[in-house]
Design a protein around this motif. Structure first.
Motif, PDB file in Angstrom:
ATOM      1  N   GLU A  15     -18.784 -16.468 -45.568  1.00  0.00           N
ATOM      2  CA  GLU A  15     -19.775 -15.530 -45.032  1.00  0.00           C
ATOM      3  C   GLU A  15     -19.269 -14.110 -45.177  1.00  0.00           C
ATOM      4  O   GLU A  15     -18.106 -13.817 -44.872  1.00  0.00           O
ATOM      5  N   HIS A  16     -20.143 -13.209 -45.652  1.00  0.00           N
ATOM      6  CA  HIS A  16     -19.813 -11.785 -45.695  1.00  0.00           C
ATOM      7  C   HIS A  16     -19.932 -11.225 -44.281  1.00  0.00           C
ATOM      8  O   HIS A  16     -21.002 -11.274 -43.678  1.00  0.00           O
ATOM      9  N   VAL A  17     -18.828 -10.714 -43.743  1.00  0.00           N
ATOM     10  CA  VAL A  17     -18.785 -10.267 -42.352  1.00  0.00           C
ATOM     11  C   VAL A  17     -19.190  -8.812 -42.210  1.00  0.00           C
ATOM     12  O   VAL A  17     -19.894  -8.429 -41.272  1.00  0.00           O
ATOM     13  N   GLY A  18     -18.747  -7.959 -43.128  1.00  0.00           N
ATOM     14  CA  GLY A  18     -19.078  -6.550 -43.005  1.00  0.00           C
ATOM     15  C   GLY A  18     -18.398  -5.730 -44.078  1.00  0.00           C
ATOM     16  O   GLY A  18     -17.593  -6.221 -44.866  1.00  0.00           O
ATOM     17  N   SER A  19     -18.729  -4.439 -44.088  1.00  0.00           N
ATOM     18  CA  SER A  19     -18.167  -3.505 -45.057  1.00  0.00           C
ATOM     19  C   SER A  19     -17.729  -2.243 -44.332  1.00  0.00           C
ATOM     20  O   SER A  19     -18.266  -1.898 -43.275  1.00  0.00           O
ATOM     21  N   GLY A  20     -16.768  -1.559 -44.929  1.00  0.00           N
ATOM     22  CA  GLY A  20     -16.280  -0.318 -44.342  1.00  0.00           C
ATOM     23  C   GLY A  20     -15.654   0.545 -45.417  1.00  0.00           C
ATOM     24  O   GLY A  20     -15.790   0.274 -46.618  1.00  0.00           O
ATOM     25  N   GLY A  21     -14.957   1.585 -44.965  1.00  0.00           N
ATOM     26  CA  GLY A  21     -14.358   2.510 -45.912  1.00  0.00           C
ATOM     27  C   GLY A  21     -13.324   1.873 -46.811  1.00  0.00           C
ATOM     28  O   GLY A  21     -13.119   2.289 -47.953  1.00  0.00           O
ATOM     29  N   PHE A  22     -12.641   0.831 -46.312  1.00  0.00           N
ATOM     30  CA  PHE A  22     -11.600   0.191 -47.111  1.00  0.00           C
ATOM     31  C   PHE A  22     -12.150  -0.884 -48.038  1.00  0.00           C
ATOM     32  O   PHE A  22     -11.492  -1.291 -48.974  1.00  0.00           O
ATOM     33  N   GLY A  23     -13.323  -1.418 -47.778  1.00  0.00           N
ATOM     34  CA  GLY A  23     -13.852  -2.465 -48.632  1.00  0.00           C
ATOM     35  C   GLY A  23     -14.686  -3.461 -47.849  1.00  0.00           C
ATOM     36  O   GLY A  23     -15.232  -3.142 -46.787  1.00  0.00           O
ATOM     37  N   HIS A  24     -14.780  -4.686 -48.375  1.00  0.00           N
ATOM     38  CA  HIS A  24     -15.582  -5.745 -47.770  1.00  0.00           C
ATOM     39  C   HIS A  24     -14.701  -6.772 -47.074  1.00  0.00           C
ATOM     40  O   HIS A  24     -13.576  -7.043 -47.503  1.00  0.00           O
ATOM     41  N   ARG A  82     -15.457 -13.937 -44.163  1.00  0.00           N
ATOM     42  CA  ARG A  82     -14.896 -15.126 -43.516  1.00  0.00           C
ATOM     43  C   ARG A  82     -14.730 -16.178 -44.600  1.00  0.00           C
ATOM     44  O   ARG A  82     -15.623 -16.390 -45.421  1.00  0.00           O
ATOM     45  N   ALA A  83     -13.568 -16.812 -44.629  1.00  0.00           N
ATOM     46  CA  ALA A  83     -13.264 -17.749 -45.709  1.00  0.00           C
ATOM     47  C   ALA A  83     -12.526 -18.960 -45.167  1.00  0.00           C
ATOM     48  O   ALA A  83     -12.041 -18.965 -44.027  1.00  0.00           O
ATOM     49  N   ARG A  84     -12.416 -19.960 -46.003  1.00  0.00           N
ATOM     50  CA  ARG A  84     -11.717 -21.197 -45.674  1.00  0.00           C
ATOM     51  C   ARG A  84     -10.503 -21.332 -46.578  1.00  0.00           C
ATOM     52  O   ARG A  84     -10.629 -21.292 -47.804  1.00  0.00           O
ATOM     53  N   ASP A  85      -9.323 -21.434 -45.958  1.00  0.00           N
ATOM     54  CA  ASP A  85      -8.082 -21.653 -46.695  1.00  0.00           C
ATOM     55  C   ASP A  85      -7.969 -23.147 -46.977  1.00  0.00           C
ATOM     56  O   ASP A  85      -7.728 -23.949 -46.068  1.00  0.00           O
ATOM     57  N   ARG A 103      -7.714 -23.854 -42.623  1.00  0.00           N
ATOM     58  CA  ARG A 103      -8.024 -23.001 -41.477  1.00  0.00           C
ATOM     59  C   ARG A 103      -8.938 -21.867 -41.920  1.00  0.00           C
ATOM     60  O   ARG A 103      -8.998 -21.507 -43.101  1.00  0.00           O
ATOM     61  N   GLU A 104      -9.652 -21.327 -40.950  1.00  0.00           N
ATOM     62  CA  GLU A 104     -10.489 -20.163 -41.214  1.00  0.00           C
ATOM     63  C   GLU A 104      -9.614 -18.923 -41.295  1.00  0.00           C
ATOM     64  O   GLU A 104      -8.688 -18.752 -40.500  1.00  0.00           O
ATOM     65  N   VAL A 105      -9.937 -18.041 -42.227  1.00  0.00           N
ATOM     66  CA  VAL A 105      -9.227 -16.774 -42.369  1.00  0.00           C
ATOM     67  C   VAL A 105     -10.244 -15.679 -42.650  1.00  0.00           C
ATOM     68  O   VAL A 105     -11.428 -15.953 -42.920  1.00  0.00           O
ATOM     69  N   ALA A 106      -9.783 -14.454 -42.565  1.00  0.00           N
ATOM     70  CA  ALA A 106     -10.589 -13.306 -42.980  1.00  0.00           C
ATOM     71  C   ALA A 106      -9.958 -12.727 -44.235  1.00  0.00           C
ATOM     72  O   ALA A 106      -8.734 -12.548 -44.293  1.00  0.00           O
ATOM     73  N   LEU A 107     -10.761 -12.457 -45.232  1.00  0.00           N
ATOM     74  CA  LEU A 107     -10.283 -11.822 -46.460  1.00  0.00           C
ATOM     75  C   LEU A 107     -10.814 -10.396 -46.499  1.00  0.00           C
ATOM     76  O   LEU A 107     -12.021 -10.181 -46.373  1.00  0.00           O
ATOM     77  N   LYS A 108      -9.891  -9.443 -46.655  1.00  0.00           N
ATOM     78  CA  LYS A 108     -10.298  -8.038 -46.723  1.00  0.00           C
ATOM     79  C   LYS A 108     -10.023  -7.529 -48.132  1.00  0.00           C
ATOM     80  O   LYS A 108      -8.886  -7.376 -48.543  1.00  0.00           O
ATOM     81  N   PHE A 109     -11.109  -7.294 -48.889  1.00  0.00           N
ATOM     82  CA  PHE A 109     -11.004  -6.799 -50.252  1.00  0.00           C
ATOM     83  C   PHE A 109     -10.940  -5.283 -50.233  1.00  0.00           C
ATOM     84  O   PHE A 109     -11.765  -4.626 -49.590  1.00  0.00           O
ATOM     85  N   LEU A 110      -9.980  -4.705 -50.969  1.00  0.00           N
ATOM     86  CA  LEU A 110      -9.783  -3.264 -50.961  1.00  0.00           C
ATOM     87  C   LEU A 110     -10.686  -2.578 -51.981  1.00  0.00           C
ATOM     88  O   LEU A 110     -10.861  -3.068 -53.100  1.00  0.00           O
ATOM     89  N   ALA A 111     -11.234  -1.444 -51.584  1.00  0.00           N
ATOM     90  CA  ALA A 111     -12.113  -0.660 -52.457  1.00  0.00           C
ATOM     91  C   ALA A 111     -11.254   0.190 -53.390  1.00  0.00           C
ATOM     92  O   ALA A 111     -10.943   1.340 -53.105  1.00  0.00           O
ATOM     93  N   LEU A 112     -10.871  -0.392 -54.528  1.00  0.00           N
ATOM     94  CA  LEU A 112      -9.978   0.321 -55.430  1.00  0.00           C
ATOM     95  C   LEU A 112     -10.605   1.585 -56.003  1.00  0.00           C
ATOM     96  O   LEU A 112      -9.889   2.541 -56.300  1.00  0.00           O
ATOM     97  N   MET A 138      -6.031 -12.572 -43.611  1.00  0.00           N
ATOM     98  CA  MET A 138      -5.753 -12.233 -42.224  1.00  0.00           C
ATOM     99  C   MET A 138      -6.287 -13.298 -41.284  1.00  0.00           C
ATOM    100  O   MET A 138      -7.128 -14.119 -41.648  1.00  0.00           O
ATOM    101  N   GLU A 139      -5.789 -13.246 -40.056  1.00  0.00           N
ATOM    102  CA  GLU A 139      -6.344 -14.071 -38.994  1.00  0.00           C
ATOM    103  C   GLU A 139      -7.828 -13.757 -38.833  1.00  0.00           C
ATOM    104  O   GLU A 139      -8.223 -12.588 -38.763  1.00  0.00           O
ATOM    105  N   TYR A 140      -8.652 -14.790 -38.762  1.00  0.00           N
ATOM    106  CA  TYR A 140     -10.071 -14.574 -38.507  1.00  0.00           C
ATOM    107  C   TYR A 140     -10.301 -14.474 -37.002  1.00  0.00           C
ATOM    108  O   TYR A 140      -9.942 -15.382 -36.252  1.00  0.00           O
ATOM    109  N   VAL A 141     -10.883 -13.390 -36.580  1.00  0.00           N
ATOM    110  CA  VAL A 141     -11.159 -13.160 -35.160  1.00  0.00           C
ATOM    111  C   VAL A 141     -12.646 -13.318 -34.933  1.00  0.00           C
ATOM    112  O   VAL A 141     -13.465 -12.536 -35.447  1.00  0.00           O
ATOM    113  N   ASP A 142     -13.013 -14.337 -34.181  1.00  0.00           N
ATOM    114  CA  ASP A 142     -14.417 -14.577 -33.858  1.00  0.00           C
ATOM    115  C   ASP A 142     -14.779 -13.698 -32.667  1.00  0.00           C
ATOM    116  O   ASP A 142     -14.511 -14.030 -31.510  1.00  0.00           O
ATOM    117  N   GLY A 143     -15.349 -12.562 -32.944  1.00  0.00           N
ATOM    118  CA  GLY A 143     -15.687 -11.642 -31.868  1.00  0.00           C
ATOM    119  C   GLY A 143     -16.388 -10.409 -32.405  1.00  0.00           C
ATOM    120  O   GLY A 143     -16.775 -10.345 -33.579  1.00  0.00           O
TER     121      GLY A 143
END
Length: 400
Positions: free
Chosen positions: A21-30, A33-36, A41-50, A102-107
């Motif tokens: 699931e796409h959780v959100g976007s910001g200045g650093f990238g997208h 939520r992903a599955r390892d 386990r559930e994790v969060a993947l943060k892609f950097l806006a190169l 990263m650790e996925y934080v449900d919140g």
């Protein structure tokens, strides 16, 4: 930059991570939520806006330098070990896009809880102490966040504890030589506004800005529409109104916030652990100074009063509201009743302002859901009136 509608469903070495699931976007990238698939386990993947960091047509040598630096900074940030910091498990690359695992934080981010109204004092103290504890753990490892702000603090659904996210990313952005300095003007320390590197005490200044907003309902300077230059000048040159001028903020908390907002780093608290102890002392004053009081009586001497263990009871009441909301929905009568109980508990702790605000929100919600004049709305506004009267009585006792 990886968009929210990416065709690929797996990324990483051997397709280790399944995008859920796409959780959100910001200045650093997208953020996804992903599955390892390896560790299940559930994790969060943060892609950097190169493209923000190296330009839209970077040469291969430049890309290699940025990737290496990203790996080094990720390794440093991964050493932070705290219950109040989202853990960094790994870093990887997908095509030309590096990403953090990263650790996925449900919140929800702390910013969702902020607005034009102050937060209840017990919640303010609890979350502020947890942020300070997370900063203390990071600073012990010589890791500075550089961008503490409400959207970088997540509140877990399960237990209402906070997790700080994005450790290491601001330092990485600062080091890219792209002149895209990290940081958010509303919460940036004076030295960071001057483009200085800053240190641990810069994080403490930003924490002071966040705490100021929690107790007053607004940041110390400006708002999200203000010009970055004007905000920087304000942080460097102006003193905000003391939060204690808003009735109901205890003097020790008022003094702590103003100390955190000192213009000179050396005038701020020495470190985050000093801040943790100062907040814990405020919590002790809120929780251990005397018996409970009714709305009619108000706190006996104008101070915040509550029985021993009152902070735990408030936390349990908040969790009960969250659990009932998940089970039944926001407009269920059990949720409304639980919210009223939380409001009364808040008032009996001595936070009469917080109780009145909570009741006001309940009344407005009931108006929206059931129409004006509904009995639940009337009950809520009556509760608000009781605590407004108690607040006024308390204020007159303080000034007499």
């Amino acid at each position: 930059m990886r968009g929210p509608h990416q065709e690929r469903t797996r990324v990483g070495r051997d397709g280790r991570f399944e995008l859920v699931e796409h959780v959100g976007s910001g200045g650093f990238g997208h953020v996804w939520r992903a599955r390892d698939s390896v560790l299940a386990r559930e994790v969060a993947l943060k892609f950097l806006a190169l493209d923000r960091l190296v330009g839209r047509r970077p040469n291969p040598e430049r890309l290699a330098i940025v990737r290496d630096r990203f790996a080094r900074e990720s390794l440093i940030a991964a050493k932070v070990d705290s219950a109040y910091v989202a853990r960094i498990y790994d870093c990887d690359i997908d095509g030309d896009e590096p990403f953090l695992v990263m650790e996925y934080v449900d919140g929800r981010p702390l910013s969702d809880y902020l607005g034009s109204r102050p937060l209840p004092l017990a919640r303010t103290c609890r979350w502020s102490r947890q942020i300070a504890q997370g900063l203390a753990a990071a600073h012990d490892r010589s890791v500075v966040h550089r961008d503490i702000k409400p959207v970088n603090v997540l509140v877990r659904e399960a237990d209402s504890d906070v997790r700080i996210v994005d450790f290491g990313l601001s330092r990485f952005v600062d080091a890219t030589e792209t002149h895209s300095e990290a940081g958010t003007p509303l919460y940036m320390s004076p030295e960071r506004c001057r483009a200085e590197p800053g240190d641990e005490r810069s994080d403490l200044y930003s924490l002071g800005c966040v705490m100021y907003e929690m107790v007053t309902g607004w940041p110390p300077f400006g708002d999200e529409h203000a010009e970055a230059f004007a905000l920087a000048r304000a942080h460097e040159e102006q003193l905000p109104m003391r939060p204690g001028q808003a009735a109901g903020v205890p003097a020790p908390l008022d003094d702590l916030i103003m100390a955190l907002l000192a213009k000179e780093p050396r005038q701020r608290p020495d470190n985050a652990r000093v801040v943790v102890r100062a907040i814990a002392e405020v919590e002790r004053l809120l929780g251990d100074t005397g018996p409970e009081s009714s709305p009619e009586e108000g706190p006996a001497d104008g101070a915040h009063r509550a029985g021993t263990g009152f902070a735990d009871r408030l936390s349990a009441a908040e969790l009960n509201v969250r659990h009932l909301t998940t089970q039944h929905g926001r407009d269920h009568h059990l949720v409304i009743t639980a919210r009223m109980e939380l409001a009364d508990l808040t008032g009996r702790s001595g936070d009469t302002r917080g109780a009145a605000d909570l009741y006001d929100r309940i009344g407005r919600d009931c108006d929206d859901w059931y129409g004006p004049g509904n009995s639940l709305a009337l009950d809520a506004f009556e509760g608000m009136a009781r605590w407004v009267v108690a607040r006024g009585t308390t204020g007159s006792q303080r000034t007499s």
